[in-house]
Design an enzyme around this catalytic site. Structure first.
Site, short mmCIF file in Angstrom:
data_model
loop_
_atom_site.label_atom_id
_atom_site.label_comp_id
_atom_site.label_asym_id
_atom_site.label_seq_id
_atom_site.Cartn_x
_atom_site.Cartn_y
_atom_site.Cartn_z
N HIS A 1 -8.51 1.38 -3.79
CA HIS A 1 -9.47 1.27 -2.68
C HIS A 1 -10.06 2.65 -2.40
CE1 HIS A 1 -9.97 0.36 1.92
NE2 HIS A 1 -11.13 0.54 1.31
N ASP B 1 -4.70 3.71 -1.92
CA ASP B 1 -5.83 4.15 -1.10
C ASP B 1 -6.24 5.57 -1.49
OD1 ASP B 1 -6.33 1.99 0.79
OD2 ASP B 1 -4.31 2.40 1.53
N GLY C 1 1.18 -1.97 4.31
CA GLY C 1 1.80 -0.68 4.08
C GLY C 1 2.99 -0.46 4.97
N SER C 2 2.74 -0.14 6.23
CA SER C 2 3.81 0.19 7.16
C SER C 2 4.83 -0.93 7.29
CB SER C 2 3.22 0.52 8.54
OG SER C 2 2.35 1.63 8.46
N MET D 1 -12.09 5.11 -0.40
CA MET D 1 -12.69 5.46 0.88
C MET D 1 -13.26 6.86 0.75
SD MET D 1 -9.88 3.79 3.47
CE MET D 1 -8.52 3.73 2.31
N HIS E 1 -1.30 -1.40 -4.24
CA HIS E 1 -2.54 -0.97 -3.60
C HIS E 1 -2.51 0.55 -3.42
CE1 HIS E 1 -6.12 -1.69 -1.06
NE2 HIS E 1 -5.65 -0.69 -0.32
N ASP F 1 -6.95 -5.76 4.39
CA ASP F 1 -6.29 -4.46 4.32
C ASP F 1 -6.22 -3.85 5.72
OD1 ASP F 1 -5.32 -1.95 3.73
OD2 ASP F 1 -7.03 -1.35 2.50
N GLY F 2 -5.00 -3.71 6.24
CA GLY F 2 -4.83 -3.06 7.54
C GLY F 2 -4.28 -3.98 8.60
N GLY F 3 -3.14 -3.61 9.16
CA GLY F 3 -2.56 -4.39 10.24
C GLY F 3 -1.90 -5.68 9.82
N SER G 1 0.84 -1.19 0.00
CA SER G 1 0.00 0.00 0.00
C SER G 1 0.87 1.24 0.00
CB SER G 1 -0.91 0.02 1.23
OG SER G 1 -1.56 1.27 1.34
N MET H 1 -8.70 8.62 -0.39
CA MET H 1 -9.48 9.13 0.75
C MET H 1 -9.89 10.57 0.48
SD MET H 1 -7.16 7.66 3.87
CE MET H 1 -6.29 6.12 3.72
N MET I 1 -11.49 -4.92 6.09
CA MET I 1 -10.60 -4.02 6.80
C MET I 1 -10.15 -4.65 8.12
SD MET I 1 -10.26 -1.54 4.77
CE MET I 1 -9.23 -0.56 5.87
#
Length: 219
Positions: free
Chosen positions: A65, A34, A198-199, A67, A32, A176-178, A7, A36, A136
């Site tokens: 994605h 995002d 991502g991170s 949002m 990916h 997606d996420g974590g 991401s 927003m 998510m």
């Protein structure tokens, strides 16, 4: 083995194109992106220009994605910009059938994203239109959040739902996420087929090694 989708929300914005190229060279499967709008989530990110730029810099599928509060308008916009997949949120799309059809008509594959507390029943009437389901693992809006453990149960529920489809109608199940090397193995065992990270990936000193660690979750 799961597909790995870095991401770029967590990338170095001063060298985005180089980051995309580096992730492709390191073995990523998708990119990916995002989007927003500062309304659906309290953050503001990229526009269609980013998808157009990424399309020129990578041969990997672009997983967009959305949002945003107006997916009816922006779904086809991002599809025409070059997205291979465009996912919209069930919570933001009162006319979901119209949105998903418009994405497909604009040339992209359609996905549906669910927030952590949104029930999987939202998927049932849309399955004939979907190529991708996005669950998510955090509350959407910001990178670097801790993974919500209940996502594992939800992943297994949705994987069971999708397994009842005909073999010629594959639908990817994306988390997606974590997603890190710690959460990935359980997610893959629960049925996830695409891992967005991502991170974890972009903070790694070795992108190839980090991607390999996530991919090993499927073994």
């Amino acid at each position: 083995m799961p597909l790995i989708a870095p991401s770029i929300l967590s990338a170095d914005y001063g060298r985005l194109t180089q980051e995309i190229e580096a992730m492709e060279a390191a073995g990523a499967d998708w990119i990916h992106i995002d989007i927003m709008d500062g309304h659906f989530v309290p953050n503001l990110t990229f526009g269609p220009w980013m998808v157009e730029l990424a399309k020129k810099k990578t041969s990997l599928p672009l997983d967009v994605h959305l949002m945003v509060t107006d997916p009816v308008t922006y779904g086809p916009v991002f599809a025409r910009a070059g997205a291979d997949y465009v996912s919209v949120h069930a919570e933001a799309a009162p006319h979901l059938h119209r949105v998903l059809c418009s994405i497909k008509e604009a040339g992209a594959k359609a996905g549906l994203a669910l927030n952590p507390l949104t029930h999987p029943c939202f998927l049932e009437q849309a399955l004939d239109l979907l190529d991708l389901v996005v669950l998510m693992g955090v509350n959407p809006g910001w990178p670097g959040q801790d993974f919500i453990p209940q996502t594992l149960t939800k992943t297994a529920q949705v994987a069971s739902l999708l397994s009842g489809l005909k073999p010629d109608r594959p639908i990817f199940l994306e988390i997606d996420g974590g997603v890190t090397d710690l959460s990935a193995p359980a997610l893959v065992r629960a049925g996830a087929t695409v891992l967005v990270s991502g991170s974890y990936l972009f903070r790694s000193p070795d992108y190839s090694l980090a991607i390999a660690c996530l991919r090993r979750a499927g073994r």
